[in-house]
Design an enzyme around this catalytic site. Structure first.
Site, mmCIF file in Angstrom:
data_model
loop_
_atom_site.group_PDB
_atom_site.id
_atom_site.type_symbol
_atom_site.label_atom_id
_atom_site.label_comp_id
_atom_site.label_asym_id
_atom_site.label_seq_id
_atom_site.Cartn_x
_atom_site.Cartn_y
_atom_site.Cartn_z
ATOM 1 N N ASP A 65 9.322 9.234 -6.723
ATOM 2 C CA ASP A 65 10.642 8.638 -6.711
ATOM 3 C C ASP A 65 11.637 9.451 -7.539
ATOM 4 O O ASP A 65 11.460 9.620 -8.750
ATOM 5 C CB ASP A 65 10.507 7.219 -7.284
ATOM 6 C CG ASP A 65 11.775 6.431 -7.132
ATOM 7 O OD1 ASP A 65 12.097 6.096 -5.989
ATOM 8 O OD2 ASP A 65 12.441 6.188 -8.147
ATOM 9 N N THR A 98 17.618 8.542 -3.422
ATOM 10 C CA THR A 98 17.967 9.116 -4.717
ATOM 11 C C THR A 98 17.767 10.622 -4.735
ATOM 12 O O THR A 98 18.623 11.360 -5.208
ATOM 13 C CB THR A 98 17.123 8.485 -5.841
ATOM 14 O OG1 THR A 98 15.752 8.600 -5.511
ATOM 15 C CG2 THR A 98 17.462 7.025 -6.021
ATOM 16 N N THR A 99 16.640 11.068 -4.191
ATOM 17 C CA THR A 99 16.376 12.503 -4.173
ATOM 18 C C THR A 99 17.414 13.209 -3.308
ATOM 19 O O THR A 99 17.971 14.239 -3.707
ATOM 20 C CB THR A 99 14.966 12.777 -3.614
ATOM 21 O OG1 THR A 99 14.055 11.855 -4.214
ATOM 22 C CG2 THR A 99 14.517 14.179 -3.890
ATOM 23 N N ASP A 391 11.709 -0.145 -3.362
ATOM 24 C CA ASP A 391 12.561 0.587 -2.413
ATOM 25 C C ASP A 391 12.590 -0.120 -1.062
ATOM 26 O O ASP A 391 13.646 -0.288 -0.453
ATOM 27 C CB ASP A 391 12.030 2.019 -2.190
ATOM 28 C CG ASP A 391 12.317 2.921 -3.391
ATOM 29 O OD1 ASP A 391 12.786 2.409 -4.419
ATOM 30 O OD2 ASP A 391 12.053 4.133 -3.291
#
Ligand code: ADP
Ligand code: MG
Length: 538
Positions: A65, A98-99, A391
């Protein structure tokens, strides 16, 4: 710093202050941002790898994550910290992407660097990026597909896409079915969803397959007294937010006790009051009592004598979820209880789960709060599972709220990129170059997906672009087959909001970083808690 004024040097900054300006400041900042992006690149996508992070206490976190990785890394550089903020915001708003957001911000800055070298002014780049970001949102809205909140099959695919590439993927069928069921349960009639109403509990032990969804609440507590029943069927549940104990009077009174009988009489009086409280509760017809405050020994005794199951000192959030699960109203005074305040559940029981006792409130009729108990062989497994489930819960709730999805696998990035190139041509001037740099930057997502899957990134981008130019706007990278396929057909779908949020926050961060041309850092002073007095330790 110093300035010459009529031959005299004027110093305006404290000694020890460092200052970086112009090109040098920009280069440093961009390098820091790129380093952060590079740190998470290898985790992107279904073939992304995990990272093991060890803190200074030796605690280990294994995760895929992006937000967690950046949070656990001890990042110091101020611009790098801004990149971490993007991931945090993305995580808070939409729970996923997010990445992608961080990688995109890094790439936008890298492309800006090229423009800076060509002597294009940072404000021109910033303006172009802002225009491009706005246009991107428009394009994304144009390719989004509507989803009905009742389309459970589609919601499940959204959840599956969110957890692909994570440790939880092997169990995605089981987990995603539960996630969709949980969100569907806790959605209010007006369409609002709060994932706080899905009570997620972690219990190390058992196997991941033992993870269960309970249509009701699981509370990490034991019943107050061993004399109370361990199990109550067709429970009538009272939720109370007041202490069931004798309250010492606020005003301190002096009591003169001269004989031993007086002590007894005094104690008896306390007991009488608590007894009366317990009686009132028993009279309501409740068979289960959950109390947010304390229940003293005397009250425990009377409740257990009446065969009532009671637990004390529950968390406020647990009380609220119990109310949603059982239909009870939380009451704050014993005198005000009415029968309609009581809730119901088919079964309330205390059960052992991996060594510890927990209270299960299950078989609720129409629970508006549910519990997910995550199981797994080790703490690391359970924790990574929890992040994946978080998530998945987030993306499903976002789709239930916003009702729009886009295909994944790099499809939206390529489509937006192509349309932005066309748009850039209509803008012209130097800004056109910035919009083109932005469009090119978006390709970092499919490129990284390909790289992480061991595929040739250039071949893949060319192939996906060709598909899109031929009108197949939903084609993205099939990482197994190594060619573009229809992502909607293969079920790789994401909430529209994950993409819009990622693009806008990446653009915002890039613009903010580009506008900085002067970094002034004061000298570090030892804070009140840190540092050592001159001379060191004696
Ligand atoms: P992020 O933190 O950005 O969500 P992920 O590691 O979850 O990072 O990767 C997300 C990217 O992987 C998205 O672009 C998504 O569309 C893509 N993706 C997810 N599952 C698949 C799949 N099965 N095939 C191709 N791409 C996928
Ligand atoms: Mg993801």
């Amino acid at each position: 710093m110093s300035q010459q004024l009529g031959g005299q040097q004027i110093i305006i900054l404290r000694q020890g202050t460092t200052r970086n300006r112009g090109q040098e400041a920009q280069n440093n900042n961009i390098t820091a941002a790129k380093a952060v992006a590079a740190a998470v690149r290898s985790t992107l996508g279904p073939k992304g790898m995990d990272k093991m992070l060890i803190d200074n206490m030796g605690e280990i976190v294994i995760t895929n994550d992006g937000a967690t990785i950046l949070q656990e890394m001890d990042i110091e550089h101020p611009v790098a910290k801004m990149m971490v903020e993007i991931a945090k915001t993305q995580d808070k708003e939409v729970g996923d992407g997010t990445t992608s957001a961080v990688i995109l911000a890094g790439e936008l800055l890298k492309n800006a660097e090229n423009l800076l070298e060509q002597r294009i002014h940072p404000t021109v780049i910033a303006e172009g990026y802002q225009k491009a970001a706005e246009k991107s949102l428009e394009i994304l809205n144009g390719i989004a597909v509507a989803v009905k909140p009742g389309d459970h099959a589609m919601l499940k695919r959204v959840a599956e896409t969110a957890i692909s590439g994570k440790g939880a993927e092997a169990y995605k069928d089981l987990l995603c079915t539960m996630v969709v069921q949980a969100i569907t349960r806790v959605t209010d009639p007006d369409g609002t969803v709060d994932i706080g109403h899905v009570n997620v509990q972690k219990k190390v032990g058992g196997a991941v397959e033992d993870t269960v969804l309970i249509e009701g609440m699981v509370v990490d507590k034991e019943r107050a007294h061993p004399g109370m029943p361990k199990e109550v069927k067709n429970a009538k549940i009272l939720l109370i937010n007041a202490a069931l104990e004798y309250k010492k009077t606020e005003v301190s009174a002096k009591i003169n006790i001269t004989r031993p009988e007086q002590v007894q009489a005094f104690l008896d009086e306390d007991e009488q009051m608590v007894h009366a409280m317990a009686d009132k509760i028993i009279k309501t017809g409740a068979t289960v009592v959950f109390c947010q405050k304390g229940i003293d020994d005397v009250a425990q005794h009377y409740l257990s004598k009446a065969g009532i199951f009671a637990a004390r000192r529950l968390k406020k959030s647990d009380m609220e979820n119990l109310a949603r699960a059982t239909g009870a109203t939380i009451v704050s005074t014993i005198d005000a209880i009415t029968p309609s305040d009581l809730g119901s559940a088919g079964l309330v029981e205390e059960k052992k789960l991996s060594e510890s006792d927990m209270i299960f409130v299950s078989k609720c009729k129409n629970p508006k709060a549910v519990s997910l108990i995550i199981r797994g062989g080790s703490e690391h497994v359970v924790e990574e599972l929890e992040r994946a489930i978080h998530d998945a819960l987030m993306v499903v709730s976002v789709v239930v709220k916003e009702k729009k999805i886009v295909p994944g696998g790099g499809a939206p990035e390529i489509e937006v990129s192509l349309q932005l190139h066309r748009y850039a041509a209509t803008v012209g001037g130097r800004i056109q170059l910035a919009i083109e740099a932005f469009a090119k930057g978006l390709e970092i997502i499919p490129r990284t997906l390909a790289e992480n899957a061991g595929l040739d990134p250039i071949d893949m981008i060319v192939a996906i672009r060709a598909a899109h130019e031929a009108g197949n706007r939903t084609f993205g990278l099939d990482v197994i087959a190594g060619k573009p396929v229809d992502m909607l057909k293969s079920g790789v779908v994401e909430p529209l909001k994950v993409k819009t949020q990622a693009i806008s926050s990446a653009a915002e961060a890039a613009v903010m970083i580009l506008r900085i041309d002067d970094v002034i850092a004061s000298a570090r002073t030892a804070g009140p808690s840190g540092g050592m007095p001159p001379g060191g330790m004696g």
